[in-house]
Enzyme design. Sequence first.
Site, PDB file in Angstrom:
ATOM      1  N   HIS A 195     -10.825  -0.415   8.041  1.00  0.00           N
ATOM      2  CA  HIS A 195     -10.399  -1.035   8.346  1.00  0.00           C
ATOM      3  C   HIS A 195      -9.492  -2.615   7.815  1.00  0.00           C
ATOM      4  O   HIS A 195      -8.671  -3.555   8.135  1.00  0.00           O
ATOM      5  CB  HIS A 195     -10.282  -1.149  10.037  1.00  0.00           C
ATOM      6  CG  HIS A 195     -10.816  -0.018  10.750  1.00  0.00           C
ATOM      7  ND1 HIS A 195      -9.766   0.850  11.631  1.00  0.00           N
ATOM      8  CD2 HIS A 195     -11.361   0.073  11.271  1.00  0.00           C
ATOM      9  CE1 HIS A 195     -10.645   1.446  12.161  1.00  0.00           C
ATOM     10  NE2 HIS A 195     -11.650   1.043  11.922  1.00  0.00           N
TER      11      HIS A 195
ATOM     12  N   SER B 155       6.393 -14.877 -13.424  1.00  0.00           N
ATOM     13  CA  SER B 155       8.266 -14.461 -12.938  1.00  0.00           C
ATOM     14  C   SER B 155       9.264 -15.651 -13.549  1.00  0.00           C
ATOM     15  O   SER B 155       8.732 -16.425 -13.978  1.00  0.00           O
ATOM     16  CB  SER B 155       7.904 -15.203 -11.752  1.00  0.00           C
ATOM     17  OG  SER B 155       8.683 -16.172 -10.689  1.00  0.00           O
TER      18      SER B 155
ATOM     19  N   LYS C  25       3.078 -18.082 -11.157  1.00  0.00           N
ATOM     20  CA  LYS C  25       3.065 -16.721 -11.040  1.00  0.00           C
ATOM     21  C   LYS C  25       2.805 -15.824 -12.649  1.00  0.00           C
ATOM     22  O   LYS C  25       2.377 -16.205 -13.093  1.00  0.00           O
ATOM     23  CB  LYS C  25       4.667 -16.306 -10.383  1.00  0.00           C
ATOM     24  CG  LYS C  25       4.894 -16.689  -9.219  1.00  0.00           C
ATOM     25  CD  LYS C  25       4.257 -16.009  -7.863  1.00  0.00           C
ATOM     26  CE  LYS C  25       3.848 -14.934  -7.942  1.00  0.00           C
ATOM     27  NZ  LYS C  25       4.703 -14.533  -7.273  1.00  0.00           N
TER      28      LYS C  25
ATOM     29  N   GLU D   9       1.739  -2.094  -9.399  1.00  0.00           N
ATOM     30  CA  GLU D   9       2.969  -1.776  -8.590  1.00  0.00           C
ATOM     31  C   GLU D   9       3.295  -0.941  -9.053  1.00  0.00           C
ATOM     32  O   GLU D   9       3.860  -0.407  -7.900  1.00  0.00           O
ATOM     33  CB  GLU D   9       3.392  -3.266  -8.346  1.00  0.00           C
ATOM     34  CG  GLU D   9       2.850  -4.422  -7.654  1.00  0.00           C
ATOM     35  CD  GLU D   9       3.558  -5.922  -7.221  1.00  0.00           C
ATOM     36  OE1 GLU D   9       4.327  -6.170  -7.951  1.00  0.00           O
ATOM     37  OE2 GLU D   9       2.765  -6.602  -6.971  1.00  0.00           O
TER      38      GLU D   9
END
Length: 461
Positions: free
Chosen positions: A155, A276, A282, A289
């Site tokens: 979980h 970024s 970043k 992704e």
Amino acid sequence: MKLWGGRFQKETNSLVNAFHSSISFDYRLYEEDIKGSIAHAKMLASCNVISFDDMEKIVEGLKSILENIENGEVNFSEDAEDIHMNVETMLINSIGEVGKKLHTGRSRNDQVALDLRMYVKKEIDKLKNLILKLENSIYKIASENVDTIMPGYTHLQKAQPITFCHHLLAYGEMFKRDYSRLVDCYKRMNVSPLGSGALATTTYPLDRYMVAEELGFDDVTMNSLDGVSDRDYVIELNSALAIIMMHLSRFSEEIILWCTGEFGFIELDDGFSTGSSIMPQKKNPDVAELVRGKTGRVYGGLITLLTMMKGLPLAYNKDMQEDKEAIFDSLDTVKLCIDVFSDMLSTVKVNSGRMRDAAGEGFTNATDGADYLVKKGMPFRDAHKVIGQLVFYCIEKKTKLEDLTLEEFKGFSSLFDKDIYEALDLKNCVERREVVGGPSKSSVNIQLDNLKYFIKKEQKH
């Protein structure tokens, strides 16, 4: 006039011509189409349907076309509709009237069924090699982290301590299953449909087995209607590809989580990260992704194929032209994703200290505390309750189980003794789990050996 246009009195409408044409995507079947045509021509000569001299002219003409295509000297024509008619038109233009004999005893229906089977068989071999590459990456990083303790989760909550090696090897098992699905799929598709004709074979005395053997098939299809209308193998392959992407997507999700500041378990190599345009600090896991995102398009290919086939009467229908773009895109996507994911994984930097610290948080050794009491004679349900009460006590005191005094332990049960600290030690929690498939060093070494054996065995094939 089209090669099939004898009964027509008008040229095809230009819009319909563009709508009907598939050469923009089925051109990639050129090698399979030509090799299949060569085998067909040889068989026709062997069966005395065409002369040996005609067969030689056809074969040489086809070989010359193949060479020209591979040298980039051919512009495919939309007017010729598809790869089959393009090749046949080029052949007739090259060797004259003899070229018109090639299509004897054959239909585009069984021709495309043959070409597509040959193509996806070749693609499966590429996919298998890419999965072995990925398994090598998993094996390398797993073997380096046999002793790297981390929290296991259910979980997405910390559950029990395991090792990073153990966690990675779970994906090793997934991709082994993916590999086996490709092998199984290959077996079922490895039958030749050529000779099925449009739907009802032909009156010519064809030797279907000769063509099948020439092209590396194990057998021939046993029903001509099924031979030209079957796309199960494409659907099955896309299903296997969808499962591969599901596994890659799950792995990507974990990598995305692990390299956040909140987890900090790993760091991705700069070569597999992006920045970024506005935030200088970043370092984004864009490869993972994108793999996660591209999973949807492979699922889409599967749904396209299933939906395309669900209402088709026997035998061939033009709807089936839609199979190619779906499976081609799925194949291209999965190959690219496995390849780049493997390279990304092989360069990951592991923060073993942070993993160990995280395993020490969240009471991941609580089950071991319950097992300790069970081994002292307490029923498991009672032991579960006692440790649950201890966990709540620790939460209120803002401490850990292993940091409690023996007196505090005994306040909950007289069965506790000083050996409780040995039972709660994270390393011991992992090492005592020696059950087959578990996270102990002895167990994961067996898993590593199995994965290494699998990779070496399949690389020899």
